[in-house]
Design a protein around this motif. Structure first.
Motif, PDB file in Angstrom:
ATOM      1  N   ARG A   1     -36.784  72.834  23.242  1.00 33.06           N
ATOM      2  CA  ARG A   1     -36.035  73.505  22.171  1.00 33.06           C
ATOM      3  C   ARG A   1     -34.753  72.727  21.858  1.00 33.06           C
ATOM      4  O   ARG A   1     -34.426  72.514  20.677  1.00 33.06           O
ATOM      5  N   THR A   2     -34.036  72.331  22.878  1.00 29.15           N
ATOM      6  CA  THR A   2     -32.808  71.568  22.677  1.00 29.15           C
ATOM      7  C   THR A   2     -33.069  70.320  21.854  1.00 29.15           C
ATOM      8  O   THR A   2     -32.363  70.030  20.870  1.00 29.15           O
ATOM      9  N   PHE A   3     -34.100  69.564  22.216  1.00 31.99           N
ATOM     10  CA  PHE A   3     -34.325  68.295  21.531  1.00 31.99           C
ATOM     11  C   PHE A   3     -34.957  68.481  20.159  1.00 31.99           C
ATOM     12  O   PHE A   3     -34.810  67.625  19.283  1.00 31.99           O
ATOM     13  N   ALA A   4     -35.612  69.620  19.935  1.00 28.75           N
ATOM     14  CA  ALA A   4     -36.076  69.928  18.581  1.00 28.75           C
ATOM     15  C   ALA A   4     -34.878  70.155  17.658  1.00 28.75           C
ATOM     16  O   ALA A   4     -34.857  69.704  16.501  1.00 28.75           O
ATOM     17  N   ILE A   5     -33.851  70.846  18.179  1.00 27.76           N
ATOM     18  CA  ILE A   5     -32.630  71.063  17.401  1.00 27.76           C
ATOM     19  C   ILE A   5     -31.916  69.735  17.167  1.00 27.76           C
ATOM     20  O   ILE A   5     -31.483  69.429  16.039  1.00 27.76           O
ATOM     21  N   LEU A   6     -31.809  68.922  18.207  1.00 23.72           N
ATOM     22  CA  LEU A   6     -31.123  67.637  18.082  1.00 23.72           C
ATOM     23  C   LEU A   6     -31.817  66.714  17.086  1.00 23.72           C
ATOM     24  O   LEU A   6     -31.157  65.951  16.366  1.00 23.72           O
ATOM     25  N   ASP A   7     -33.134  66.793  17.009  1.00 25.27           N
ATOM     26  CA  ASP A   7     -33.857  65.960  16.041  1.00 25.27           C
ATOM     27  C   ASP A   7     -33.470  66.306  14.615  1.00 25.27           C
ATOM     28  O   ASP A   7     -33.301  65.423  13.758  1.00 25.27           O
ATOM     29  N   VAL A   8     -33.329  67.605  14.329  1.00 23.01           N
ATOM     30  CA  VAL A   8     -32.926  68.031  12.984  1.00 23.01           C
ATOM     31  C   VAL A   8     -31.479  67.625  12.715  1.00 23.01           C
ATOM     32  O   VAL A   8     -31.150  67.143  11.614  1.00 23.01           O
ATOM     33  N   VAL A   9     -30.614  67.818  13.691  1.00 18.00           N
ATOM     34  CA  VAL A   9     -29.218  67.404  13.530  1.00 18.00           C
ATOM     35  C   VAL A   9     -29.141  65.906  13.232  1.00 18.00           C
ATOM     36  O   VAL A   9     -28.399  65.473  12.337  1.00 18.00           O
ATOM     37  N   LYS A  10     -29.922  65.128  13.961  1.00 18.50           N
ATOM     38  CA  LYS A  10     -29.918  63.671  13.770  1.00 18.50           C
ATOM     39  C   LYS A  10     -30.376  63.291  12.367  1.00 18.50           C
ATOM     40  O   LYS A  10     -29.775  62.427  11.707  1.00 18.50           O
ATOM     41  N   ASP A  11     -31.429  63.942  11.872  1.00 19.63           N
ATOM     42  CA  ASP A  11     -31.934  63.659  10.526  1.00 19.63           C
ATOM     43  C   ASP A  11     -30.873  63.946   9.464  1.00 19.63           C
ATOM     44  O   ASP A  11     -30.662  63.152   8.538  1.00 19.63           O
ATOM     45  N   ILE A  12     -30.232  65.099   9.590  1.00 23.70           N
ATOM     46  CA  ILE A  12     -29.231  65.491   8.594  1.00 23.70           C
ATOM     47  C   ILE A  12     -28.000  64.588   8.685  1.00 23.70           C
ATOM     48  O   ILE A  12     -27.397  64.232   7.669  1.00 23.70           O
ATOM     49  N   ALA A  13     -27.642  64.196   9.897  1.00 28.34           N
ATOM     50  CA  ALA A  13     -26.512  63.276  10.070  1.00 28.34           C
ATOM     51  C   ALA A  13     -26.779  61.956   9.352  1.00 28.34           C
ATOM     52  O   ALA A  13     -25.892  61.391   8.699  1.00 28.34           O
ATOM     53  N   ALA A  14     -28.013  61.474   9.447  1.00 28.39           N
ATOM     54  CA  ALA A  14     -28.367  60.223   8.761  1.00 28.39           C
ATOM     55  C   ALA A  14     -28.252  60.382   7.249  1.00 28.39           C
ATOM     56  O   ALA A  14     -27.806  59.468   6.549  1.00 28.39           O
ATOM     57  N   ASP A  15     -28.630  61.545   6.732  1.00 25.65           N
ATOM     58  CA  ASP A  15     -28.528  61.802   5.291  1.00 25.65           C
ATOM     59  C   ASP A  15     -27.084  61.716   4.810  1.00 25.65           C
ATOM     60  O   ASP A  15     -26.820  61.298   3.669  1.00 25.65           O
TER      61      ASP A  15
ATOM     62  N   GLN B   1     -15.121  67.354   6.261  1.00 24.61           N
ATOM     63  CA  GLN B   1     -15.499  66.674   5.015  1.00 24.61           C
ATOM     64  C   GLN B   1     -17.010  66.658   4.800  1.00 24.61           C
ATOM     65  O   GLN B   1     -17.481  66.140   3.786  1.00 24.61           O
ATOM     66  N   VAL B   2     -17.779  67.192   5.740  1.00 21.54           N
ATOM     67  CA  VAL B   2     -19.243  67.188   5.619  1.00 21.54           C
ATOM     68  C   VAL B   2     -19.700  68.490   4.969  1.00 21.54           C
ATOM     69  O   VAL B   2     -19.513  69.577   5.526  1.00 21.54           O
ATOM     70  N   GLU B   3     -20.276  68.391   3.800  1.00 21.03           N
ATOM     71  CA  GLU B   3     -20.757  69.565   3.070  1.00 21.03           C
ATOM     72  C   GLU B   3     -22.282  69.616   3.165  1.00 21.03           C
ATOM     73  O   GLU B   3     -22.980  68.839   2.520  1.00 21.03           O
ATOM     74  N   LEU B   4     -22.787  70.523   3.965  1.00 20.97           N
ATOM     75  CA  LEU B   4     -24.235  70.677   4.091  1.00 20.97           C
ATOM     76  C   LEU B   4     -24.776  71.404   2.868  1.00 20.97           C
ATOM     77  O   LEU B   4     -24.177  72.369   2.383  1.00 20.97           O
ATOM     78  N   SER B   5     -25.925  70.970   2.384  1.00 18.11           N
ATOM     79  CA  SER B   5     -26.590  71.703   1.312  1.00 18.11           C
ATOM     80  C   SER B   5     -27.143  73.011   1.876  1.00 18.11           C
ATOM     81  O   SER B   5     -27.266  73.172   3.096  1.00 18.11           O
TER      82      SER B   5
END
Length: 333
Positions: A246-260, A300-304
């Motif tokens: 579960r932890t790494f599933a969350i981290l994967d999404v965080v990583k993807d959005i960070a790259a965006d 300064q990070v605005e998430l959609s």
């Protein structure tokens, strides 16, 4: 950073608060003062501490910075008391203890007024009216402006609100809980009490003890000068507890959005909290000015909406079968 009202109070707070648990321990006094300078220079205005942080040294370091910088009127000071200052020492919310603890808060901070005083946890051995009555004395004396609470369960928070209402005593304007993408257990009940009474959250451990910065890896016990590197079994963020799929599933999404966004994982994790409708201000903990600078960039990070909801969905806690799941299956919601 813009400011907003903290719930029903007259406090205007920035979305990021500087937490000072590291002061006097991981951060020496010079580093602590540099962290305070950098935070205020970035526009932050809330400093959170507690008597037990480095056995009072955190408050003393802040007090010396306030006196030397002349910034007392530019910042809000939030502090806490409840736990023993030394092993086996007195503790609790009984007025006989709490009165001295709050006076000690004021003395170490070298200030006349605490902007936000927060019992560090509930005390089941002391009637709520007794310690709330003491808070009223301090409010009437001008030594406390507002009351927040920390680490209260839902029934404890509701009981405190009820007693305050019916006894005409100071009420709660904020709750300081652990809350982050990895630990959202207060969603079960505490969150509803906060929503019903317009009580904003001041989340501590917003990066889950460093997990949400992406610094820890699957099946590789941390080492080195990090929170878990120094003690892998430390607290609620212990490696064995959070090294899960579960932890790494969350981290994967965080990583993807960070790259965006071209942002760090820490900034995205903090941005999710900043944009949470129930969060008043997010408490940052940093050992170095470099860590603080990265964390401050979260403002300064605005998430959609889609990105925020992706994080909301992947981090939603499992609902226990009883009583919550049972109520759902019976059509009770």
């Amino acid at each position: 950073m813009q400011t907003s009202s903290l719930g029903t109070s007259d406090l205007q707070v920035t979305p990021l608060t500087l937490g000072t648990m590291t002061f006097g321990k991981e951060a020496d006094e010079a580093t602590s003062h540099a962290l305070l300078d950098a935070y205020v220079a970035a526009g932050g205005n809330v400093i959170d501490t507690a008597d037990v942080y480095s056995a009072g040294l955190s408050e003393e370091i802040i007090g010396r910075w306030l006196k030397g910088s002349g910034k007392r009127d530019d910042v809000l000071i939030a502090t806490k008391a409840r736990f023993a200052m030394a092993k086996g020492g007195p503790r609790g919310l009984h007025p006989d203890y709490l009165r001295g603890a709050i006076e000690d808060n004021l003395r170490r901070l070298d200030i006349d007024t605490i902007d936000l005083f927060q019992p560090h946890a509930f005390d089941p051995n002391v009637p709520v009216a007794e310690w709330l009555g003491l808070i009223k004395e301090f409010v009437d004396q001008g030594k406390i402006r507002h009351l927040g609470v920390s680490n209260f369960l839902s029934y404890q928070l509701q009981q405190t609100l009820d007693v305050a209402k019916y006894e005409g005593l100071p009420t709660v304007v904020s709750l300081q809980p652990q809350y982050n993408l990895l630990d959202r257990h207060i969603d079960y009940e505490v969150m509803d009490v906060c929503k019903n009474h317009n009580i904003p959250l001041l989340p501590w451990s917003p990066l889950g003890g460093g997990w949400l910065s992406g610094k820890y890896e699957r099946d590789s016990v941390p080492t080195g000068a990090t929170r878990l590197g120094e003690d892998p079994s430390r607290g609620v963020e212990a490696y064995d507890k959070r090294n899960t799929e579960r932890t790494f599933a969350i981290l994967d999404v965080v990583k993807d959005i960070a790259a965006d966004h071209g942002a760090s994982m820490a900034q995205v994790s903090l941005a999710w909290l900043i944009q949470h409708p129930q969060v008043g201000s997010v408490i940052l903990g940093a050992r170095t000015t470099e860590q603080l600078a990265d964390n401050l960039g979260a403002a300064q990070v605005e998430l959609s909406t889609e990105q925020w909801e992706r994080l909301e969905d992947v981090s939603r806690p499992h609902t226990p079968d009883y009583p919550y799941g049972f109520v759902d299956t019976m059509g009770g919601r």
